[in-house]
Design an enzyme around this catalytic site. Structure first.
Site, PDB file in Angstrom:
ATOM      1  N   HIS A 130       3.920   6.279  18.373  1.00 14.83           N
ATOM      2  CA  HIS A 130       3.731   5.615  19.678  1.00 14.83           C
ATOM      3  C   HIS A 130       3.100   4.218  19.477  1.00 14.83           C
ATOM      4  O   HIS A 130       2.004   3.946  19.964  1.00 14.83           O
ATOM      5  CB  HIS A 130       2.859   6.478  20.610  1.00 14.83           C
ATOM      6  CG  HIS A 130       3.021   6.110  22.061  1.00 14.83           C
ATOM      7  ND1 HIS A 130       2.933   7.017  23.079  1.00 14.83           N
ATOM      8  CD2 HIS A 130       3.268   4.914  22.667  1.00 14.83           C
ATOM      9  CE1 HIS A 130       3.104   6.413  24.250  1.00 14.83           C
ATOM     10  NE2 HIS A 130       3.307   5.131  24.015  1.00 14.83           N
ATOM     11  N   GLU A 176       2.260  14.612  21.685  1.00 14.19           N
ATOM     12  CA  GLU A 176       1.729  13.552  20.809  1.00 14.19           C
ATOM     13  C   GLU A 176       0.286  13.840  20.486  1.00 14.19           C
ATOM     14  O   GLU A 176      -0.460  14.225  21.397  1.00 14.19           O
ATOM     15  CB  GLU A 176       1.865  12.184  21.493  1.00 14.19           C
ATOM     16  CG  GLU A 176       3.323  11.784  21.677  1.00 14.19           C
ATOM     17  CD  GLU A 176       3.512  10.420  22.358  1.00 14.19           C
ATOM     18  OE1 GLU A 176       2.520   9.679  22.483  1.00 14.19           O
ATOM     19  OE2 GLU A 176       4.633  10.112  22.755  1.00 14.19           O
ATOM     20  N   ARG A 191       9.014   7.490  27.409  1.00 16.47           N
ATOM     21  CA  ARG A 191       8.104   8.634  27.355  1.00 16.47           C
ATOM     22  C   ARG A 191       8.862   9.817  26.751  1.00 16.47           C
ATOM     23  O   ARG A 191      10.038  10.049  27.075  1.00 16.47           O
ATOM     24  CB  ARG A 191       7.612   9.010  28.746  1.00 16.47           C
ATOM     25  CG  ARG A 191       6.519   8.094  29.273  1.00 16.47           C
ATOM     26  CD  ARG A 191       5.204   8.233  28.483  1.00 16.47           C
ATOM     27  NE  ARG A 191       4.126   7.423  28.993  1.00 16.47           N
ATOM     28  CZ  ARG A 191       3.788   6.214  28.547  1.00 16.47           C
ATOM     29  NH1 ARG A 191       4.494   5.646  27.585  1.00 16.47           N
ATOM     30  NH2 ARG A 191       2.755   5.564  29.046  1.00 16.47           N
TER      31      ARG A 191
HETATM   32  C1  DGY Z   1       2.208   2.120  27.867  1.00 13.59           C
HETATM   33  O1  DGY Z   1       1.531   1.109  28.104  1.00 13.59           O
HETATM   34  O2  DGY Z   1       2.476   2.942  28.743  1.00 13.59           O
HETATM   35  C2  DGY Z   1       2.671   2.298  26.477  1.00 13.59           C
HETATM   36  O3  DGY Z   1       3.260   3.529  26.279  1.00 13.59           O
HETATM   37  C3  DGY Z   1       1.530   2.107  25.517  1.00 13.59           C
HETATM   38  O4  DGY Z   1       2.090   1.772  24.284  1.00 13.59           O
END
Ligand code: DGY
Length: 324
Positions: free
Chosen positions: A285, A266, A237
């Site tokens: 992402h 983002e 993250r």
């Molecule tokens: C998640 O599933 O948390 C991922 O970041 C999505 O790509």
């Protein structure tokens, strides 16, 4: 009467049909305050919600007094106020297993792309700059046999360790809340404290969820402890890294490069200094974003919601205490 649920993400047709066979489904584009206001009745009746990438907090929950389950199409659940959900007895379901291998592939992509300057090289070819045998100003650095440091040894960290150990003969260091026997036995991974990992790794790979504990875990002080030749990879993250400090470290040459799939904001703002830097590979992402895996995540989220609303939860519940 079938229970009512709100769907705030597009689903493949067959999965929508499956969801509709169990529930009365109201499809919405988002969970913004305007949308909630315009669909007050749907929220007032909803027993479940399913979607991703929208904030689910106390303010939203006040509009959904009958809610019993929230199902996110993601492994990460930092968009949810888990305490607020738990206090109201609402089960939070997520998709922790189906995306593991795909996200680990994304992390390895970032390792290779940054070290070998693959994106930069491809852009130079497209720009017509490849006019003869290339020289050192196009060269990258080796990946194989370099030391890979992993922050967070969950499922994805383990799958990354497997790739690095067997595919690239890389010694592996890791830091996590607890020792991971499987990583140590199968991939020869060595547990170490954060400072040692930062000081000894050629690649520092972040595979951590966002929590109060991990927020800005990598800031100026930690970046200064990395080798000037080291590369930072983040597919966990964005806010785990203090992005301002990272920009400064890259500008000052404190570290060599960064491969980033996630950001503090983002989509990444178009005026971010990160986009000006040739030694930064910035992805939108894409961690789990393959056709196969996104389908499997959506299917898992549908099954999770059905399980939660029929009292048949066996796995994938973030706050199982509400089920008792
Ligand atoms: C998640 O599933 O948390 C991922 O970041 C999505 O790509």
């Amino acid at each position: 009467m079938k229970p009512s649920v709100i769907l705030y993400k597009k689903l493949p047709d067959d999965l929508l049909t499956r969801l509709e066979s169990h529930f009365n489904v109201t499809q919405l584009s988002d969970l913004s305050p305007e949308t909630v206001k315009q669909n007050a009745e749907a929220f007032a009746n909803a027993q479940g919600i399913l979607g991703s990438s929208e904030k689910v907090d106390e303010a939203l929950l006040e509009h959904a007094p009958k809610l019993r389950a929230a199902s996110t199409v993601s492994v990460g659940y930092d968009n949810f106020d888990v305490d607020a959900l738990t206090a109201r007895g609402i089960a939070l379901m997520h998709t922790p297993t189906v995306l593991t291998e795909t996200v680990a592939d994304t992390m390895m992509t970032l390792v290779l792309a940054t070290a070998r300057r693959a994106v930069e090289g491809a852009e130079r070819v497209k720009a017509g700059e490849w006019k003869g045998s290339i020289g050192p100003d196009w060269f990258g650095i080796d990946v194989h046999h370099k030391t890979l440091g992993i922050l967070g040894m969950g499922r994805i960290g383990l799958a990354l360790a497997q790739r690095a150990h067997f595919g690239f003969s890389m010694p592996i260091l890791y830091n996590a809340r607890r020792h991971h026997k499987e990583a140590e036995e199968r991939f020869d991974a060595r547990y170490c404290d954060l400072d040692t990992l930062l000081a000894e790794s050629d690649f520092v790979c972040i595979s951590l969820p966002l929590t109060e504990e991990t927020h800005h875990m990598i800031g100026a002080e930690q970046l200064a402890k990395m080798k000037p030749s080291a590369i930072l990879i983040n597919a966990g993250r964005g806010p785990v890294i203090d992005e301002k400090a990272l920009i400064q470290a890259l500008q000052a040459g404190t570290i060599h490069a960064a491969g980033l799939d996630v950001f503090e904001q983002e989509p990444l703002p178009v005026d971010s200094p990160l986009l000006e830097m040739p030694n930064v590979v910035a992805l939108p992402h894409i961690g789990s974003a393959t056709h196969e895996t996104r389908y499997n995540m959506a299917a898992c989220a549908v099954d999770n919601l059905i399980a939660a609303l029929t009292g048949d939860v066996k796995e994938n519940c973030v706050n199982p205490q509400v089920l008792k």
